[in-house]
Design a protein around this motif. Sequence first.
Motif, PDB file in Angstrom:
ATOM      1  N   ASN A 185       4.560  16.143  20.109  1.00  0.00           N
ATOM      2  CA  ASN A 185       4.686  15.036  20.778  1.00  0.00           C
ATOM      3  C   ASN A 185       6.004  15.071  21.404  1.00  0.00           C
ATOM      4  O   ASN A 185       6.326  14.320  22.344  1.00  0.00           O
ATOM      5  CB  ASN A 185       4.578  13.798  19.812  1.00  0.00           C
ATOM      6  N   HIS A 191       2.861  11.494  27.450  1.00  0.00           N
ATOM      7  CA  HIS A 191       2.323  10.365  26.311  1.00  0.00           C
ATOM      8  C   HIS A 191       3.398   9.428  26.261  1.00  0.00           C
ATOM      9  O   HIS A 191       3.090   8.184  25.649  1.00  0.00           O
ATOM     10  CB  HIS A 191       2.003  11.311  25.321  1.00  0.00           C
ATOM     11  N   HIS A 196       3.164   4.929  25.000  1.00  0.00           N
ATOM     12  CA  HIS A 196       4.294   3.876  24.811  1.00  0.00           C
ATOM     13  C   HIS A 196       4.701   3.188  25.858  1.00  0.00           C
ATOM     14  O   HIS A 196       5.664   2.221  25.828  1.00  0.00           O
ATOM     15  CB  HIS A 196       5.681   4.815  24.203  1.00  0.00           C
ATOM     16  N   ASP A 312       0.989   6.237  18.031  1.00  0.00           N
ATOM     17  CA  ASP A 312       0.762   7.499  18.042  1.00  0.00           C
ATOM     18  C   ASP A 312      -0.294   7.828  16.600  1.00  0.00           C
ATOM     19  O   ASP A 312      -0.888   8.935  16.629  1.00  0.00           O
ATOM     20  CB  ASP A 312       1.903   8.412  17.517  1.00  0.00           C
TER      21      ASP A 312
HETATM   22 FE   LIG Z   1       4.756   8.949  20.547  1.00  0.00          FE
END
Ligand SMILES: [Fe+2]
Length: 348
Positions: A185, A191, A196, A312
């Motif tokens: 990540n 992402h 987020h 996540d």
């Molecule tokens: Fe994350």
Amino acid sequence: MSYRLQGGRRVRRVTNAGNSMKITKAGLPLPFGWFFVAQSSQVTAGTVSTVKMFEQEWVLFRNQEGTLGLIEAHCPHLGAHLGMGGTVDGNSIRCPFHDWAFDTDGRCTDIPYAIKNGETLKKRAHVGRLPVKELDGIIWAWFHPGNTEPAWPINSQLPPKWQGTTPRQAFAFEINCHIQEILENAVDYPHLFCVHGNEARFAIKNEFNGLHRKSEMADTVSYLDDDGKKIAFPYLITVSQTGPGQGLVYYRRMVEIAMLFLATPISSTRSVLRFVFYYGEVDSDPCIDLLIEQFINEKIGKPADASGVYADIPIWENKVHREHPLLCDADGPVMQFRSWFGQFYPAN
Ligand SMILES: [Fe+2]
Ligand code: FES
């Protein structure tokens, strides 16, 4: 292609779907390196606790001389669990079953009731142990599936002003996922926006260099002032990793915060992810205090609204490992990351 697990078991891919083949989570082995075990402050002299890491249980204890030991949980005599009733006695831990004693290196130091063969047997009655080191208020263990000694020394990743200090706050999450999937990540920049809602999408610098990797990106965090007006604060974020178990995110601008992100394998399919924060003494300026508090709350998030790391976790726990993912030109350096991470798996 297959992946070798400890013990020689091989796991083959379960599907064959052209370029997007997937493998089960169990297909990734345990990496070697330095990993978080506990905070130093939680293990005072005389403390005995059990930790589950690297597919087995270990007993962590600090003897009366202040030295730490991290040894295999089960006694070589008749198999009692040293963490279940074992007690520190001088420089050793004493088994709860027949009082044999073992030092922090796992060597037997006493078989109290042996008549003739005690000294001889002590040489054979040892338990396995992991090398440990204390740094920045954290107890670290070196793990290698082949039981080798540390391949590199552990050094502080913190900015100099916080080196040798103790963490201000720490959070832990147990996640059903291999640690590589979690740590990937850190280079999955899209992402950050998609999951987020961060404003920065791309790293402005990426480096992979031996045991280390580093990336930098610019981000913006917005807050509402008392009048409901949105105020944006720009941040410069530096992410650095050394080995599979040490990671730092250093945020600089209006406030400075260092956040260690530390993943420790419980097994090849379950991990503990910790966020450990270091920052300056609580400032008398309430605005700075508020920024730090809001910042940490944002990073950790809440289960109720699936924010922060809670956004996540369900993705990590339900994803599969795509060995040959389809990546677009604005994805992060996922394959470079995997190639870098691959150096921490033992050679077949
Ligand atoms: Fe994350
Ligand atoms: S089982 Fe540990 S001393 Fe007997």
